[in-house]
Design a protein around this motif. Structure first.
Motif: not given
Length: 308
Positions: A296-308
């Motif tokens: 499912v396509a998601v806004d790539p910018r939310i990955t900038q808040s990804f954690a380990d």
């Protein structure tokens, strides 16, 4: 002919049973809401719960459990092991209806199939429409049968779920430029539809990624560690790289001028993926970066808040 490196071996990884250890998540995070359902504590982070966003779900239990899934909008997402316990990344489709929703949690274990319901709230998010004018030579590509075939191949790669998380911390932008307001936008072309749906064989004429209007020849860097699922030319998306970041997170990079990568290569965050260009049906030189979670396509910018 199917491209080499097709991820059948990755699909087999889903057959591995995920065992949830005692006290899987030792504590909640600041943005998580804890729900007790039966013998489980379900920890839900709704910080990005909007159309085109993501719900992060963790489980905590005092007893061992079997394979588990989180289900939203019909998408069934596995819980997988991380350094902070067992987690499911659950995409919210762009066409999801804002408001109250139900997150399903399914556990398959010694007690058989158990199902629990957890309330979640999907926030409102709107995306402005865009229109694109294509040069005549690009329009002609849309009538060629290769576009439909390539889109179906891309879609299969987008469904890859590798059990191991390859990224570490937040993703970084692939180029040093501000992205256009492009993800999620209902997009029309001065050409016969569908156009967007042909690129990945997914229904809907909305834009699947963010576009960076950078000059041709700009170095494109990997936003996070990953393994190359596909690298090569496709009719509509041009020179294309598909990266598996693990645990259902897949990046795509379209319209490159060139790339040194080959299927199976392992890349690190910041490593060059190639040079930007205007291959495929790109109207102007730019980089298209798309991120898919469980297809499912998601806004790539939310990955900038990804954690380990």
């Amino acid at each position: 002919m199917m491209p080499t490196g097709f991820p059948a071996i990755r699909r087999r990884a889903l057959m591995t049973v995920v065992v949830l250890a005692t006290c899987l998540a030792p504590s909640t995070f600041a943005d998580e809401i804890a729900h007790r359902v039966g013998r489980l504590v379900v920890l839900v982070d709704e910080g990005a719960a909007y159309p085109g966003g993501l719900v992060t779900v963790r489980l905590r239990s005092r007893l061992p459990l079997g394979t588990a899934y989180a289900i939203l909008e019909g998408h069934r997402c596995p819980f997988l092991s991380t350094t902070r316990g067992v987690r499911a990344l659950v995409p919210v489709p762009v066409d999801a209806t804002p408001g109250p929703a139900t997150l399903g949690v399914e556990v398959l274990g010694r007690r058989g199939r158990e199902r629990f319901a957890v309330p979640v709230a999907v926030a409102e998010k709107t995306y402005p429409p865009r229109s694109v004018s294509l040069p005549e030579v690009k329009k002609a590509m849309l009538s060629l049968p290769g576009g439909v075939r390539d889109g179906r191949v891309v879609q299969l790669y987008l469904r890859t779920v590798s059990p191991r998380q390859e990224w570490h911390g937040a993703f970084r932008p692939p180029v040093d430029a501000a992205p256009e307001a492009s993800f999620g936008c209902p997009q029309t072309y001065d050409a016969a539809p569908p156009v967007e749906a042909k690129t990945d064989a997914i229904w809907g004429e909305y834009h699947r990624g963010v576009d960076y209007l950078v000059p041709a020849g700009t170095t494109v860097s990997s936003p996070a560690s990953g393994t190359v699922l596909f690298s090569g030319p496709l009719l509509l998306t041009g020179e294309t790289v598909v990266l598996d970041h693990g645990q259902g997170v897949v990046s795509v990079f379209y319209h490159l001028a060139s790339t040194p990568l080959r299927t199976g290569d392992v890349v690190e965050a910041g490593q060059s993926l190639g040079q930007s260009g205007d291959s495929g049906i790109a109207a102007v030189p730019h980089l298209h970066w798309g991120v898919y979670v469980h297809g499912v396509a998601v806004d790539p910018r939310i990955t900038q808040s990804f954690a380990d």
